[in-house]
Design a protein around this motif. Structure first.
Motif, PDB file in Angstrom:
ATOM      1  N   PHE A 137      21.178  41.294 -33.603  1.00 51.79           N
ATOM      2  CA  PHE A 137      20.665  40.804 -32.323  1.00 51.79           C
ATOM      3  C   PHE A 137      19.267  40.216 -32.479  1.00 51.79           C
ATOM      4  CE2 PHE A 137      24.088  43.254 -30.588  1.00 51.79           C
ATOM      5  CZ  PHE A 137      24.354  42.680 -29.356  1.00 51.79           C
ATOM      6  N   ILE A 138      18.957  39.298 -31.573  1.00 53.28           N
ATOM      7  CA  ILE A 138      17.574  38.853 -31.349  1.00 53.28           C
ATOM      8  C   ILE A 138      16.731  40.096 -31.101  1.00 53.28           C
ATOM      9  CG2 ILE A 138      16.170  37.788 -29.507  1.00 53.28           C
ATOM     10  CD1 ILE A 138      18.530  35.811 -29.117  1.00 53.28           C
ATOM     11  N   ARG A 139      15.456  40.078 -31.533  1.00 56.38           N
ATOM     12  CA  ARG A 139      14.627  41.282 -31.381  1.00 56.38           C
ATOM     13  C   ARG A 139      13.793  41.227 -30.102  1.00 56.38           C
ATOM     14  NH1 ARG A 139      14.000  43.733 -36.767  1.00 56.38           N
ATOM     15  NH2 ARG A 139      11.923  44.448 -36.199  1.00 56.38           N
ATOM     16  N   LEU A 140      13.382  42.402 -29.651  1.00 53.18           N
ATOM     17  CA  LEU A 140      12.557  42.521 -28.442  1.00 53.18           C
ATOM     18  C   LEU A 140      11.286  41.700 -28.557  1.00 53.18           C
ATOM     19  CD1 LEU A 140      12.631  46.367 -27.718  1.00 53.18           C
ATOM     20  CD2 LEU A 140      13.281  44.605 -26.063  1.00 53.18           C
TER      21      LEU A 140
ATOM     22  N   ALA B 239      11.131  41.841 -16.061  1.00 54.79           N
ATOM     23  CA  ALA B 239      10.260  42.923 -16.538  1.00 54.79           C
ATOM     24  C   ALA B 239      10.353  43.003 -18.046  1.00 54.79           C
ATOM     25  CB  ALA B 239      10.691  44.254 -15.924  1.00 54.79           C
ATOM     26  N   ASP B 240       9.369  43.663 -18.628  1.00 53.77           N
ATOM     27  CA  ASP B 240       9.439  43.986 -20.045  1.00 53.77           C
ATOM     28  C   ASP B 240      10.259  45.269 -20.178  1.00 53.77           C
ATOM     29  OD1 ASP B 240       9.124  44.743 -22.654  1.00 53.77           O
ATOM     30  OD2 ASP B 240       6.999  44.182 -22.764  1.00 53.77           O
ATOM     31  N   GLY B 241      11.439  45.132 -20.747  1.00 53.62           N
ATOM     32  CA  GLY B 241      12.358  46.273 -20.876  1.00 53.62           C
ATOM     33  C   GLY B 241      11.815  47.383 -21.758  1.00 53.62           C
TER      34      GLY B 241
ATOM     35  N   ILE C 176      18.951  46.221 -20.750  1.00 51.79           N
ATOM     36  CA  ILE C 176      17.701  45.556 -21.137  1.00 51.79           C
ATOM     37  C   ILE C 176      18.087  44.321 -21.944  1.00 51.79           C
ATOM     38  CG2 ILE C 176      15.560  45.787 -22.467  1.00 51.79           C
ATOM     39  CD1 ILE C 176      15.704  48.837 -21.706  1.00 51.79           C
ATOM     40  N   GLY C 177      17.812  43.141 -21.381  1.00 55.07           N
ATOM     41  CA  GLY C 177      18.219  41.879 -21.999  1.00 55.07           C
ATOM     42  C   GLY C 177      19.308  41.215 -21.169  1.00 55.07           C
ATOM     43  N   ALA C 178      18.972  40.763 -19.954  1.00 56.64           N
ATOM     44  CA  ALA C 178      19.977  40.207 -19.031  1.00 56.64           C
ATOM     45  C   ALA C 178      20.574  38.913 -19.579  1.00 56.64           C
ATOM     46  CB  ALA C 178      19.357  39.951 -17.657  1.00 56.64           C
ATOM     47  N   GLY C 179      19.748  38.072 -20.225  1.00 54.55           N
ATOM     48  CA  GLY C 179      20.244  36.806 -20.783  1.00 54.55           C
ATOM     49  C   GLY C 179      20.982  35.990 -19.737  1.00 54.55           C
ATOM     50  N   THR C 180      22.241  35.660 -20.036  1.00 56.64           N
ATOM     51  CA  THR C 180      23.035  34.845 -19.103  1.00 56.64           C
ATOM     52  C   THR C 180      23.554  35.645 -17.918  1.00 56.64           C
ATOM     53  OG1 THR C 180      25.097  35.385 -20.225  1.00 56.64           O
ATOM     54  CG2 THR C 180      23.895  33.452 -21.044  1.00 56.64           C
ATOM     55  N   GLY C 181      23.528  36.970 -17.998  1.00 55.37           N
ATOM     56  CA  GLY C 181      24.082  37.817 -16.932  1.00 55.37           C
ATOM     57  C   GLY C 181      25.538  38.203 -17.160  1.00 55.37           C
ATOM     58  N   TYR C 182      26.157  37.665 -18.235  1.00 52.43           N
ATOM     59  CA  TYR C 182      27.597  37.913 -18.465  1.00 52.43           C
ATOM     60  C   TYR C 182      27.872  39.396 -18.723  1.00 52.43           C
ATOM     61  CZ  TYR C 182      32.186  37.545 -20.814  1.00 52.43           C
ATOM     62  OH  TYR C 182      33.502  37.695 -21.209  1.00 52.43           O
ATOM     63  N   ASN C 183      27.081  40.031 -19.585  1.00 55.21           N
ATOM     64  CA  ASN C 183      27.322  41.449 -19.874  1.00 55.21           C
ATOM     65  C   ASN C 183      27.075  42.307 -18.637  1.00 55.21           C
ATOM     66  OD1 ASN C 183      28.036  43.403 -21.960  1.00 55.21           O
ATOM     67  ND2 ASN C 183      25.961  44.198 -21.679  1.00 55.21           N
ATOM     68  N   ALA C 184      26.060  41.929 -17.851  1.00 58.19           N
ATOM     69  CA  ALA C 184      25.792  42.667 -16.608  1.00 58.19           C
ATOM     70  C   ALA C 184      27.003  42.565 -15.679  1.00 58.19           C
ATOM     71  CB  ALA C 184      24.545  42.117 -15.925  1.00 58.19           C
TER      72      ALA C 184
HETATM   73  C1  SAM Z   1      21.120  38.570 -26.892  1.00 58.48           C
HETATM   74  S1  SAM Z   1      20.288  38.179 -25.420  1.00 58.48           S
HETATM   75  C2  SAM Z   1      21.150  39.166 -24.226  1.00 58.48           C
HETATM   76  C3  SAM Z   1      22.493  38.661 -23.848  1.00 58.48           C
HETATM   77  C4  SAM Z   1      22.932  39.083 -22.454  1.00 58.48           C
HETATM   78  N1  SAM Z   1      23.160  40.501 -22.354  1.00 58.48           N
HETATM   79  C5  SAM Z   1      24.123  38.288 -21.964  1.00 58.48           C
HETATM   80  O1  SAM Z   1      25.141  38.881 -21.592  1.00 58.48           O
HETATM   81  O2  SAM Z   1      24.020  37.052 -21.932  1.00 58.48           O
HETATM   82  C6  SAM Z   1      18.771  39.095 -25.541  1.00 58.48           C
HETATM   83  C7  SAM Z   1      17.909  38.989 -24.313  1.00 58.48           C
HETATM   84  O3  SAM Z   1      16.856  39.920 -24.408  1.00 58.48           O
HETATM   85  C8  SAM Z   1      15.773  39.379 -23.725  1.00 58.48           C
HETATM   86  N2  SAM Z   1      14.540  40.114 -24.072  1.00 58.48           N
HETATM   87  C9  SAM Z   1      13.773  40.007 -25.187  1.00 58.48           C
HETATM   88  N3  SAM Z   1      12.734  40.848 -25.117  1.00 58.48           N
HETATM   89  C10 SAM Z   1      12.859  41.522 -23.946  1.00 58.48           C
HETATM   90  C11 SAM Z   1      12.099  42.528 -23.322  1.00 58.48           C
HETATM   91  N4  SAM Z   1      11.003  43.019 -23.888  1.00 58.48           N
HETATM   92  N5  SAM Z   1      12.503  42.974 -22.127  1.00 58.48           N
HETATM   93  C12 SAM Z   1      13.610  42.463 -21.521  1.00 58.48           C
HETATM   94  N6  SAM Z   1      14.389  41.516 -22.081  1.00 58.48           N
HETATM   95  C13 SAM Z   1      14.017  41.050 -23.277  1.00 58.48           C
HETATM   96  C14 SAM Z   1      15.767  37.928 -24.133  1.00 58.48           C
HETATM   97  O4  SAM Z   1      15.019  37.125 -23.246  1.00 58.48           O
HETATM   98  C15 SAM Z   1      17.249  37.628 -24.145  1.00 58.48           C
HETATM   99  O5  SAM Z   1      17.654  37.047 -22.944  1.00 58.48           O
END
Ligand code: SAM
Length: 407
Positions: A211-214, A140-142, A89-97
């Motif tokens: 971390f950034i919050r949901l 989606a909303d994670g 949950i939180g794909a961001g750049t896709g690097y961790n995935a």
């Molecule tokens: C710290 S970043 C993730 C970094 C990512 N894993 C990477 O490898 O780049 C946090 C991510 O959580 C996402 N996010 C925030 N609220 C979310 C939610 N409710 N559902 C899914 N993603 C969410 C943000 O848009 C952001 O891309």
């Protein structure tokens, strides 16, 4: 700079620093080119051990590529195995995935969701340019997980959460692991929770994180109370009494002197060391955060990342006002001392120094020493009395120091 050489340097440093421990995580970091997930950034920056913000709203980062050392810590906590099904949950750049896909291999599956379509589109481009397949990206909303791919052996949030949501538990396979940056009374702790046959989650390991919050349905902005006119916000446990902001501001504007700490305490010990202990064991625990460049606690708030703040005790609403806070003792930032403010500040300073003595006697526990049990609401169990109970909307969090005496 050559990208392959830069990547080798980054991974060697992660391994030598003890962040990367397992061959599987090391192999994934060596194989996946981080710079392809951060196009537009120079190679040196892409392989520096730094978080990189990639999206902002109103000047605040809403997405970032996490710091590689934190990613390594979390991948080790997650303990992903080949063939497993993983939800991120939180794909961001896709690097961790991409790292996860490398670890689960062709027999596993990685689903990664992000709340922003634009980020998901960009992550898809990054994954394609790195030649990674085996990641299903979903907008989606994670907060709701992703039911079509359940059950998952591992669910990992790379975004901060205030709670352990029932949707995630419902989508976790028996014996599965949920790893999330969990808000615990002012600290954020990367907490690996294993789902037991009794429906209870027990923590396997705990680490400090930021971390950034949901956003979305599970958004819970950090609950702080701005103290008007002094540039400071007060944070008290969500499950405790609400503070009287005017009384606290008045007390802080009325300094009553300093007391020396009874034990050596440096700034790094404070937030998730003594501060977490205080938040979990002492009524009236509080955190003070600078929210403006100029505060009424001029030089003595502790540096905390880009900002500054500190921990302490505050008088209960309706009681004689007062605050006692850990502050910097001088220009060299060490040792620290306690500042008493307001009419009950001295009594609170006594309590704060007592708590410091207890924390020291317990061996100065920090985040990794705590263990949490998350009991979902509606689950009936008889468990031994813990050192502390944190009441969340969806669970009760029982906190203990298994090898130490808390409280
Ligand atoms: C710290 S970043 C993730 C970094 C990512 N894993 C990477 O490898 O780049 C946090 C991510 O959580 C996402 N996010 C925030 N609220 C979310 C939610 N409710 N559902 C899914 N993603 C969410 C943000 O848009 C952001 O891309």
């Amino acid at each position: 700079m050559d990208a392959a050489r830069a990547r080798t340097g980054m991974v060697d440093a992660l391994r030598d620093g003890g962040r990367v421990c397992s061959p599987a995580v090391e192999e994934a970091f060596r194989a996946v080119p981080r710079h392809l997930f951060l196009p537009g950034l120079g190679v040196a920056e892409a392989y520096a051990d730094e978080a990189v913000a990639v999206q902002f709203a109103d000047g605040v980062a809403t997405s970032s590529a996490s710091q590689p050392s934190m990613m390594a810590i979390m991948l080790e906590q997650l303990d992903v195995r080949p063939g497993q099904r993983v939800l991120e949950i939180g794909a961001g750049t896709g690097y961790n995935a991409a790292l996860l896909a490398r670890i689960v291999g062709p027999t596993g599956a990685v689903t990664s969701v992000d709340i922003d379509e634009d980020l998901v589109d960009r992550a898809a481009v990054h994954l394609a340019s790195a030649g990674v397949d085996g990641v299903e990206l979903v907008v989606a909303d994670g907060a709701l997980g992703h039911p079509p791919g359940a059950p998952y052996d591992r669910i990992v949030l790379t975004v901060g959460s205030d709670d352990v949501r029932p949707e995630w538990l419902a989508q976790l396979a028996p014996g599965g692991r949920l790893l999330l940056p969990l808000a615990v009374r002012g600290s954020q702790l990367s907490t690996a929770l294993d789902l037991g046959p009794d429906g209870i989650l027990r923590s396997h390991s705990v680490r400090s994180c930021a971390f950034i919050r949901l956003r979305g349905a599970a958004a819970s902005p950090e609950a702080t109370t701005r103290l008007d006119g002094i540039g400071v916000a007060l944070q008290v446990p969500d499950d405790g009494p609400r503070p009287d902001a005017a009384a606290v501001a008045g007390a802080l504007a009325d300094p009553r002197g300093h007391r020396d700490c009874t034990a050596a305490l440096g700034p790094v010990d404070v937030w998730d060391g003594f501060g977490l202990w205080l938040a979990l064991t002492e009524p009236g625990a509080c955190r003070l955060l600078a929210v403006e460049p100029e505060t009424a606690l001029p030089d003595d708030l502790l540096p905390l990342g880009a900002s500054s703040g500190t921990v302490g005790l505050v008088a209960a609403p309706g009681a004689i006002p007062g605050v006692a806070a850990v502050v910097l003792a001088g220009d060299d930032h060490s040792p620290l001392r306690v500042r008493a403010s307001g009419p009950s500040g001295d009594a609170l300073a006594d309590r704060l120094l007592d708590a410091l003595a207890h924390w020291t006697a317990a061996g100065r526990p920090g985040a990794p020493d705590w263990r949490f049990v998350a009991v979902p609401r509606g689950t009936d169990v008889d468990l031994p009395e813990p050192a502390a109970v944190v009441e969340k909307r969806h669970c009760r969090l029982l906190a203990d120091l298994p090898d130490r005496a808390a409280g």
